[in-house]
Enzyme design. Sequence first.
Site, mmCIF file in Angstrom:
data_model
loop_
_atom_site.group_PDB
_atom_site.id
_atom_site.type_symbol
_atom_site.label_atom_id
_atom_site.label_comp_id
_atom_site.label_asym_id
_atom_site.label_seq_id
_atom_site.Cartn_x
_atom_site.Cartn_y
_atom_site.Cartn_z
ATOM 1 N N TYR A 105 3.463 75.266 -50.047
ATOM 2 C CA TYR A 105 2.351 73.889 -49.401
ATOM 3 C C TYR A 105 0.931 74.998 -49.506
ATOM 4 O O TYR A 105 0.536 76.756 -49.222
ATOM 5 C CB TYR A 105 2.475 73.543 -48.225
ATOM 6 C CG TYR A 105 3.685 72.415 -47.716
ATOM 7 C CD1 TYR A 105 3.406 71.052 -48.682
ATOM 8 C CD2 TYR A 105 5.232 72.908 -47.947
ATOM 9 C CE1 TYR A 105 3.817 70.558 -48.844
ATOM 10 C CE2 TYR A 105 5.764 71.454 -47.348
ATOM 11 C CZ TYR A 105 4.924 70.268 -47.758
ATOM 12 O OH TYR A 105 6.623 69.789 -48.088
ATOM 13 N N HIS A 150 6.257 67.273 -40.601
ATOM 14 C CA HIS A 150 5.232 68.622 -40.458
ATOM 15 C C HIS A 150 4.793 67.691 -38.852
ATOM 16 O O HIS A 150 4.605 66.720 -38.837
ATOM 17 C CB HIS A 150 3.911 67.988 -41.291
ATOM 18 C CG HIS A 150 4.029 68.386 -42.420
ATOM 19 N ND1 HIS A 150 4.185 69.461 -43.436
ATOM 20 C CD2 HIS A 150 4.682 67.810 -44.128
ATOM 21 C CE1 HIS A 150 4.025 69.959 -44.745
ATOM 22 N NE2 HIS A 150 5.193 68.761 -44.714
ATOM 23 N N HIS A 169 11.510 66.068 -44.343
ATOM 24 C CA HIS A 169 11.201 67.004 -44.102
ATOM 25 C C HIS A 169 10.224 66.349 -43.098
ATOM 26 O O HIS A 169 9.368 65.247 -43.343
ATOM 27 C CB HIS A 169 10.606 67.787 -44.007
ATOM 28 C CG HIS A 169 9.133 68.281 -45.409
ATOM 29 N ND1 HIS A 169 9.900 67.499 -47.121
ATOM 30 C CD2 HIS A 169 7.967 68.021 -45.490
ATOM 31 C CE1 HIS A 169 9.021 67.320 -47.526
ATOM 32 N NE2 HIS A 169 7.851 67.559 -46.333
ATOM 33 N N ASP A 200 4.087 78.158 -39.535
ATOM 34 C CA ASP A 200 3.250 78.868 -40.401
ATOM 35 C C ASP A 200 1.880 79.723 -40.339
ATOM 36 O O ASP A 200 1.793 81.184 -40.801
ATOM 37 C CB ASP A 200 2.569 77.742 -41.539
ATOM 38 C CG ASP A 200 3.446 77.778 -42.499
ATOM 39 O OD1 ASP A 200 4.463 77.523 -42.977
ATOM 40 O OD2 ASP A 200 2.880 76.226 -42.593
ATOM 41 N N ASP A 246 -10.996 71.849 -26.862
ATOM 42 C CA ASP A 246 -11.418 72.360 -25.194
ATOM 43 C C ASP A 246 -12.917 71.519 -25.191
ATOM 44 O O ASP A 246 -13.584 72.080 -25.834
ATOM 45 C CB ASP A 246 -11.559 73.971 -25.353
ATOM 46 C CG ASP A 246 -12.201 74.380 -23.764
ATOM 47 O OD1 ASP A 246 -12.846 72.916 -23.325
ATOM 48 O OD2 ASP A 246 -12.418 75.381 -23.662
ATOM 49 N N LEU A 247 -12.812 70.688 -24.389
ATOM 50 C CA LEU A 247 -13.465 69.510 -24.938
ATOM 51 C C LEU A 247 -14.986 69.650 -23.525
ATOM 52 O O LEU A 247 -14.315 70.131 -22.376
ATOM 53 C CB LEU A 247 -13.311 68.028 -24.289
ATOM 54 C CG LEU A 247 -12.694 67.364 -25.987
ATOM 55 C CD1 LEU A 247 -12.188 66.112 -25.502
ATOM 56 C CD2 LEU A 247 -13.377 67.784 -27.183
ATOM 57 N N ASP A 248 -15.605 70.048 -23.511
ATOM 58 C CA ASP A 248 -16.924 70.183 -22.798
ATOM 59 C C ASP A 248 -17.998 68.722 -22.453
ATOM 60 O O ASP A 248 -18.951 68.942 -23.446
ATOM 61 C CB ASP A 248 -17.768 71.017 -22.481
ATOM 62 C CG ASP A 248 -17.224 72.212 -21.850
ATOM 63 O OD1 ASP A 248 -15.912 72.133 -21.936
ATOM 64 O OD2 ASP A 248 -17.276 73.492 -22.101
#
Length: 557
Positions: free
Chosen positions: A460, A511, A509, A375, A518-520
């Site tokens: 959807y 999904h 189907h 998507d 992005d951990l700090d």
Amino acid sequence: MNVKAVLVLLVLALATIFALVCVLLTRGRAPSTCQHQPPEQDGADDGQSLVFADLTPEELAQVVRYLQGNLGVPLVDASRAKPSDNCIASVDLQVPAKAEVLRFLDGGGARPPREALAVLYFGNQPEPNVTEYVVGPLPTPAYHRDVTVQKYGGKVPYHRRPTLAVEYKQIAGFLKTQVFSAAPSFMHQVMEYDGANLAALSAAPRGFQSGDRKSWFVLFQNVSGFFVHPVGLEVLVDHSSLDISRWAVSKVFYNGQYYRDMIQLESAYVQGRISVEKVKKAPRDGDFSSMKPRAPSAALFPLQYEPQGPRYSVRDNRVLFQAWSFAFGMSVHRGLRLFDIRHKGERVAYEISVQEALSVYGSNCPGGMSTRYMDGSFGIGHYTSPLVRGVDCPYLATYRDVHYLAHSQVSRVSKSALCIFEQNLGSPLRRHYSNLQSLFYGGLVNSVLVIRSIATIGNYDYVWDFIFYQNGAIEGKVQATGYASSSFLHGDGLRYGNRVWEHTLGTVHTHSINYKVDLDVGGFLDADLRLVWDSQGKGVIIPWLEVRMKTEVPKVT
């Protein structure tokens, strides 16, 4: 003591009790001399969060004007461009490099230049291609640089370009004027085609080998909720040529049988050599697919109430809630994203963002069996829809518009497409009722802050939430609603799904949702983040943490 004295004492005691009760009930509820104010914004921000802010309509217009005047090639508005034209497919914020932003936020460095990322389709060139330019500095652009090779390792071939809205319109015109007209008897007698009663839905990807640009188009009755009203006809269109007049039909599928083209299908029908399955004509509201309530609501739904106003504040693109603060934005391709997420003033994540929503289908019809939707190629942010108060979000939520530029050279606005609200989850975050040794009760209301957007991509509707808890937890959640994707039910179709209606197969189907996290956290924590689906079909990020000593801030994707 006589009876009269007893009665006097009793009346005095009752009066004293009544007075004490009144004091207790009204204590702390004296009317305030001023209205409740939302929490103060942290003055240290001083507009720093704007480094992550989405481009404004004025900035988008400036980028378009700059490209039109400085590329040296004619640019056609993407809303009416032919495949053989040059056009601007999209313009979005170019988020500055993380190192630059951290120097600005934490080290007192210069503010990074504000730039845009423009995606252009060059169809009117000796070697048609897709090119990406970084344009800046905004609000008055003075330079552009080609970043295509840097990002993708080489030029992007033209056949890989995501389909523009105008190309779908051109294919619809091709189907109507050249494809359907090749089988007049079949289309009139079997499909009852009148030029407007059929809707087409495209499968993806557009082929199975490099260089392909062929798409299956599945035909449905053009009614409300058409996604679950297949008619059994599917057409494979080869739209690889830049000359629309050279587009062609590669294959046709009807009720379990393949045909070379519509001419062969027409011949087989006229000669009585095909099995015809007439589909009952659905009313305009779609009947079973109508979104209209089947019965009136017996009573009004409960409403959320904030007795002293919101306990969070929103300034520009920055949110402050109790110990939390973060900046938000909307990528035209990837959707909702958060930056500089802090708890008690300490950054715990530099970025948490939606990246992709993939769905893989199965069916015994070619359109369904070949579908692998990604998507992000359609534009999750591009198709972020307006939110309805009281249904999509609480009435008292804070709403923000989303501005974007895609498939046109003019920016558009999706009104109230993002909402922020505090929500009482209706169960305690923690509690204990002690009836051993000492008697006491302690509990804490489980109230969270939610930031939400909803993207409607074809059938959807994806409800994207980021949720902030009082105990320092962050939850990423997605709920899929809308309509099921379906195929025409024939043969052994029930091996690939379930019957939804007489001729409708709700196809099996899967999904898969991809996030960037992005951990700090103190400079030494890594995390593998996975998305799982719970029993109610809600996707939840589950972190599997592994502590590793780091000499630099890790980046987890």
